[in-house]
Design a protein around this motif. Structure first.
Motif, PDB file in Angstrom:
ATOM      1  N   THR A   1     -75.439 -37.850 -14.776  1.00 56.36           N
ATOM      2  CA  THR A   1     -74.625 -38.567 -13.847  1.00 56.36           C
ATOM      3  C   THR A   1     -73.308 -38.462 -13.842  1.00 56.36           C
ATOM      4  O   THR A   1     -72.610 -38.517 -12.844  1.00 56.36           O
ATOM      5  N   ILE A   2     -72.632 -37.971 -15.000  1.00 55.07           N
ATOM      6  CA  ILE A   2     -71.214 -37.583 -15.031  1.00 55.07           C
ATOM      7  C   ILE A   2     -71.150 -36.184 -14.084  1.00 55.07           C
ATOM      8  O   ILE A   2     -70.082 -35.941 -13.235  1.00 55.07           O
ATOM      9  N   GLY A   3     -72.098 -35.265 -14.267  1.00 58.38           N
ATOM     10  CA  GLY A   3     -72.075 -33.971 -13.483  1.00 58.38           C
ATOM     11  C   GLY A   3     -71.972 -34.222 -11.907  1.00 58.38           C
ATOM     12  O   GLY A   3     -71.450 -33.638 -10.708  1.00 58.38           O
TER      13      GLY A   3
ATOM     14  N   GLY B   1     -68.843 -35.475 -10.686  1.00 57.29           N
ATOM     15  CA  GLY B   1     -67.974 -34.609 -10.591  1.00 57.29           C
ATOM     16  C   GLY B   1     -68.345 -33.639  -9.218  1.00 57.29           C
ATOM     17  O   GLY B   1     -67.260 -33.137  -8.485  1.00 57.29           O
ATOM     18  N   LEU B   2     -69.425 -33.535  -8.911  1.00 58.05           N
ATOM     19  CA  LEU B   2     -69.917 -32.906  -7.747  1.00 58.05           C
ATOM     20  C   LEU B   2     -69.074 -33.687  -6.363  1.00 58.05           C
ATOM     21  O   LEU B   2     -68.728 -33.116  -5.305  1.00 58.05           O
ATOM     22  N   GLN B   3     -69.511 -34.945  -6.353  1.00 59.55           N
ATOM     23  CA  GLN B   3     -68.993 -35.837  -5.196  1.00 59.55           C
ATOM     24  C   GLN B   3     -67.491 -35.530  -5.081  1.00 59.55           C
ATOM     25  O   GLN B   3     -66.756 -35.503  -4.272  1.00 59.55           O
TER      26      GLN B   3
ATOM     27  N   LEU C   1     -63.160 -31.437   1.071  1.00 57.58           N
ATOM     28  CA  LEU C   1     -63.819 -30.459   2.347  1.00 57.58           C
ATOM     29  C   LEU C   1     -64.163 -31.417   3.401  1.00 57.58           C
ATOM     30  O   LEU C   1     -64.586 -30.747   4.302  1.00 57.58           O
ATOM     31  N   LEU C   2     -64.521 -32.836   3.088  1.00 60.48           N
ATOM     32  CA  LEU C   2     -64.976 -33.654   4.254  1.00 60.48           C
ATOM     33  C   LEU C   2     -63.894 -33.935   5.258  1.00 60.48           C
ATOM     34  O   LEU C   2     -62.524 -33.971   4.610  1.00 60.48           O
TER      35      LEU C   2
ATOM     36  N   ALA D   1     -64.714 -22.988  -3.646  1.00 56.81           N
ATOM     37  CA  ALA D   1     -64.859 -22.149  -5.219  1.00 56.81           C
ATOM     38  C   ALA D   1     -65.148 -23.297  -6.183  1.00 56.81           C
ATOM     39  O   ALA D   1     -65.861 -23.185  -6.893  1.00 56.81           O
ATOM     40  N   ASN D   2     -64.132 -24.133  -6.089  1.00 60.94           N
ATOM     41  CA  ASN D   2     -64.457 -25.424  -6.934  1.00 60.94           C
ATOM     42  C   ASN D   2     -65.561 -26.072  -6.894  1.00 60.94           C
ATOM     43  O   ASN D   2     -66.157 -26.504  -7.551  1.00 60.94           O
ATOM     44  N   LEU D   3     -66.059 -26.344  -5.421  1.00 64.81           N
ATOM     45  CA  LEU D   3     -67.144 -26.764  -5.017  1.00 64.81           C
ATOM     46  C   LEU D   3     -68.302 -26.241  -5.766  1.00 64.81           C
ATOM     47  O   LEU D   3     -69.370 -26.698  -6.308  1.00 64.81           O
ATOM     48  N   LYS D   4     -68.370 -24.734  -5.598  1.00 60.52           N
ATOM     49  CA  LYS D   4     -69.532 -24.080  -6.195  1.00 60.52           C
ATOM     50  C   LYS D   4     -69.529 -24.333  -7.620  1.00 60.52           C
ATOM     51  O   LYS D   4     -70.639 -24.165  -8.284  1.00 60.52           O
TER      52      LYS D   4
END
Length: 328
Positions: free
Chosen positions: A54-56, A59-61, A67-68, A121-124
């Motif tokens: 859930t924490i991951g 972090g993804l969101q 970028l949105l 790159a941070n999103l990846k």
């Protein structure tokens, strides 16, 4: 008759209590699938792995957010006071009305990051982190399933071993009884009788060790499935399929690299760390952003579409930002 009925009434609660205890102490028969379901539902380690996943996801969101596109609406009213004083007919100072001003603003603003290599790159890296947390959850699930199966089958083996130990004690006891009769008749010597008695003592020690091991095995399974009552296990086990070809060592290693969740989680973490390193380096490169705004601005508030169209305005801009020095 009245005294007998009263005695029955006094005995009824005790009878219900005895029946309740008997029902509570009745062992529950558990299959392997039921033990696995109970372990998956109550395991704190599995809950911890779910929380990490859930924490991951959070972090993804967070990594997706820069970028949105961003859209905002605003409405404001501004009034500034007089800049000086005038004098009335009596010569008294009064605030000047010539310097007073009003301003009404209403608009919509939109902005979008067009080129930002560091955030991509941070999103990846966040994606790889999230997938790694999913692999860790799968690893925890597989590890828990293995522990439950190991404890389940080990408990069946210990119960079978206890039955064998009890049977050995009974056989040794019968042999000792026969040996004592034969010793009294003079058929065997005292030393032979002592051998049978020593064998009985050893089997009794083995029985005590089997009982102790059984208690430890039951406690191990209970701690995994979080079950405190009496239980029985379904000991009807199917025979394994031995008709398939034996997997070679190289093939087994290749399958482990392909399907082992721990190995895949380590790969994802390595890729995430590499992406975050690239994000840090790419933050030195310029980023391109676009901004658009549309709204109304005048000294009076708009009342209809015509007044809005007479005083509306829009703007579009492209901005190139280059971080030349940020204190290392």
């Amino acid at each position: 008759m009245k005294r007998i009925s009263k005695n029955y009434l006094w005995a009824l609660p005790a009878l219900l209590l005895i029946l309740g205890r008997t029902a509570i102490s009745e062992p529950r028969r558990l299959s392997l699938d039921q033990c696995l379901d109970m372990a998956f539902e109550n395991s704190p380690e599995l809950m911890k792995a779910k929380s990490a996943r859930t924490i991951g996801s959070a972090g993804l969101q967070t990594s997706v957010s820069p970028l949105l596109p961003r859209l905002s609406a605003s409405s404001s009213y501004t009034q500034s006071g007089p800049s000086g004083y005038d004098y009335d007919a009596g010569g008294r100072p009064v605030p000047s009305q010539s310097g007073r001003s009003r301003s009404y603003r209403t608009g919509i603003n939109a902005s979008q990051s067009l080129v930002d290599l560091s955030n991509w790159a941070n999103l990846k890296g966040a994606i790889n982190d999230y997938r790694a947390s999913g692999e860790i959850y799968s690893q925890s699930l597989a590890s828990l399933a293995f522990q439950v199966k190991q404890a389940y089958f080990n408990l069946i083996k210990l119960r079978k071993g206890l039955e064998v130990a009890k049977s050995s004690v009974e056989q040794s006891r019968e042999q000792v009884n026969k040996a004592r009769v034969m010793h009294q008749l003079g058929s065997i010597s005292r030393s032979d009788l002592l051998k049978f008695e020593i064998s009985l003592a050893q089997n009794r020690v083995t029985l005590l060790e089997a009982k102790k091991a059984l208690t430890a095995g039951e406690q191990a399974l209970r701690s995994l499935i979080n079950f405190e009552g009496e239980m029985e296990l379904e000991d009807s086990l199917g025979m394994p399929d031995t008709s398939q070809a034996i997997i070679s060592r190289d093939s087994l290693l290749s399958l482990s690299k392909q399907y082992n969740p721990g190995f895949r989680a380590a790969q994802r973490r390595y890729r995430a760390a590499r992406d975050y390193l690239w994000s840090a380096w790419l933050s030195k490169f310029p980023s391109l952003n676009a901004t658009y705004s549309y709204g109304y601005s005048d000294s009076v508030q708009f009342r209809d579409r015509r007044t809005w169209n007479d005083h509306d305005n829009w703007s579009f801009s492209l901005s190139l930002n280059w971080n030349l020095f940020d204190g290392t």
